[in-house]
Design a protein around this motif. Structure first.
Motif, mmCIF file in Angstrom:
data_model
loop_
_atom_site.group_PDB
_atom_site.id
_atom_site.type_symbol
_atom_site.label_atom_id
_atom_site.label_comp_id
_atom_site.label_asym_id
_atom_site.label_seq_id
_atom_site.Cartn_x
_atom_site.Cartn_y
_atom_site.Cartn_z
ATOM 1 N N GLY A 197 -6.551 8.948 1.534
ATOM 2 C CA GLY A 197 -7.646 9.795 1.490
ATOM 3 C C GLY A 197 -8.824 8.995 2.071
ATOM 4 N N ARG A 198 -8.382 7.746 2.416
ATOM 5 C CA ARG A 198 -9.668 6.864 3.111
ATOM 6 C C ARG A 198 -10.497 6.607 1.699
ATOM 7 N NH1 ARG A 198 -7.222 4.147 6.033
ATOM 8 N NH2 ARG A 198 -9.091 3.189 6.539
ATOM 9 N N ARG A 199 -10.158 6.551 0.498
ATOM 10 C CA ARG A 199 -11.139 6.286 -0.300
ATOM 11 C C ARG A 199 -11.016 4.630 -0.708
ATOM 12 N NH1 ARG A 199 -7.759 10.492 -3.095
ATOM 13 N NH2 ARG A 199 -8.909 12.216 -3.054
ATOM 14 N N SER A 200 -12.478 4.388 -1.336
ATOM 15 C CA SER A 200 -12.592 2.829 -1.536
ATOM 16 C C SER A 200 -11.739 2.313 -2.953
ATOM 17 C CB SER A 200 -13.675 2.539 -1.579
ATOM 18 O OG SER A 200 -14.392 2.768 -0.249
ATOM 19 N N THR A 201 -11.385 1.285 -2.945
ATOM 20 C CA THR A 201 -10.766 0.861 -4.090
ATOM 21 C C THR A 201 -11.648 -0.452 -4.656
ATOM 22 O OG1 THR A 201 -8.347 1.330 -3.515
ATOM 23 C CG2 THR A 201 -8.760 -0.192 -5.168
ATOM 24 N N SER A 202 -12.028 -0.327 -5.864
ATOM 25 C CA SER A 202 -12.752 -1.590 -6.381
ATOM 26 C C SER A 202 -12.121 -2.296 -7.409
ATOM 27 C CB SER A 202 -14.086 -0.954 -6.764
ATOM 28 O OG SER A 202 -14.037 -0.123 -7.969
ATOM 29 N N ASP A 231 -12.543 -2.705 -1.588
ATOM 30 C CA ASP A 231 -11.552 -2.357 -0.199
ATOM 31 C C ASP A 231 -12.323 -1.122 0.133
ATOM 32 O OD1 ASP A 231 -9.968 -2.008 1.569
ATOM 33 O OD2 ASP A 231 -8.178 -1.957 0.404
ATOM 34 N N MET A 232 -13.040 -1.118 1.292
ATOM 35 C CA MET A 232 -13.986 0.062 1.526
ATOM 36 C C MET A 232 -12.962 0.767 2.335
ATOM 37 S SD MET A 232 -16.861 -0.228 0.521
ATOM 38 C CE MET A 232 -17.656 0.843 1.344
ATOM 39 N N ALA A 233 -12.710 2.243 2.144
ATOM 40 C CA ALA A 233 -11.832 3.111 2.818
ATOM 41 C C ALA A 233 -10.346 2.652 3.118
ATOM 42 C CB ALA A 233 -12.347 3.506 4.043
ATOM 43 N N LYS A 279 0.858 -1.186 0.045
ATOM 44 C CA LYS A 279 0.078 -0.068 -0.040
ATOM 45 C C LYS A 279 1.069 1.312 -0.141
ATOM 46 C CE LYS A 279 -4.025 -1.817 1.701
ATOM 47 N NZ LYS A 279 -5.572 -1.584 2.300
ATOM 48 N N PRO A 280 1.340 1.692 -1.024
ATOM 49 C CA PRO A 280 1.799 2.878 -1.105
ATOM 50 C C PRO A 280 1.279 4.119 -0.830
ATOM 51 C CG PRO A 280 2.358 1.805 -3.426
ATOM 52 C CD PRO A 280 1.409 1.149 -2.461
ATOM 53 N N THR A 281 1.709 5.118 -0.464
ATOM 54 C CA THR A 281 0.757 6.249 0.132
ATOM 55 C C THR A 281 1.695 7.660 -0.478
ATOM 56 O OG1 THR A 281 0.452 7.546 2.185
ATOM 57 C CG2 THR A 281 2.455 6.311 2.180
ATOM 58 N N LYS A 282 0.860 8.556 -0.566
ATOM 59 C CA LYS A 282 1.260 9.802 -0.975
ATOM 60 C C LYS A 282 2.313 10.467 0.185
ATOM 61 C CE LYS A 282 -2.252 11.095 -4.309
ATOM 62 N NZ LYS A 282 -3.291 11.916 -4.737
ATOM 63 N N ALA A 283 2.141 10.121 1.284
ATOM 64 C CA ALA A 283 2.863 10.654 2.467
ATOM 65 C C ALA A 283 4.426 9.885 2.498
ATOM 66 C CB ALA A 283 2.217 10.588 3.791
ATOM 67 N N SER A 284 4.625 9.405 1.400
ATOM 68 C CA SER A 284 6.150 8.747 1.331
ATOM 69 C C SER A 284 7.177 9.607 1.802
ATOM 70 C CB SER A 284 6.213 7.849 -0.021
ATOM 71 O OG SER A 284 7.722 7.503 -0.082
#
Length: 172
Positions: free
Chosen positions: A155-160, A148-150, A60-65
């Motif tokens: 951004g706590r967005r969901s991925t489908s 994947d809910m939140a 789970k890469p993040t923008k806050a890297s």
């Protein structure tokens, strides 16, 4: 004065917008092997080792890297090329969508994910989409989906995700 254009049948379609079209008796196949090889060359991954999965599990890469920044122009170019490859390679759509989130500020860990995807693409250059020509049967559409809910760390967005099969079924 309006221009007059004449349309003529040049031959059977075999190549269009970097998409290779093979029309055989049993099936119609779409692929982008030549484009894939060019993309691997542009990215400097033409001689890379292959891998069997497009992305590491649970990654789970993040923008806050806080890892080192990478060349944004190169990252954007390669991710854009991968987005075009998705037209005939739905197997990489999820990962391409994921790495697209970081085009504004790519970091080393994001680039590592793109490199992993390119290594997968290297091992599957000849893959594409096949549409079978079926006589005496009907096509059956089978769709699976998951979400994947939140689950997005930033951004706590969901991925489908969606998996679609088009199968032939005998006419009953």
């Amino acid at each position: 004065m309006a221009a007059c254009f004449r349309m003529s049948d040049l031959s059977t379609l075999s190549y269009y917008l970097s998409i290779e079209v093979r029309q055989e008796e049993e099936a119609l196949m779409l692929g982008q092997s030549a484009y894939t090889l060019k993309l691997l060359e542009w990215s400097g991954m033409a001689e890379c080792k292959r891998c069997v999965t497009p992305m590491e599990e649970q990654l789970k890469p993040t923008k806050a890297s806080i890892t080192t920044k990478v060349d944004a122009t190169l990252y954007q170019t390669i991710v854009g090329g991968l987005r075009y490859l998705v037209h005939t390679r739905p197997d990489i759509a999820f990962v391409v969508g994921y790495v697209s989130r970081f085009v504004d500020d790519p970091r080393e860990d994001h680039w590592a994910t793109v490199n992993r995807l390119l290594r997968y693409v290297k091992g599957t250059v000849d893959q594409g989409i096949t549409f079978p020509k079926i006589g005496g049967s009907r096509l059956q559409l089978i769709v699976f989906s998951d979400v994947d809910m939140a689950g997005d760390i930033d951004g706590r967005r969901s991925t489908s995700g969606v998996l679609v099969f088009l199968e032939s079924a005998p006419i009953s």
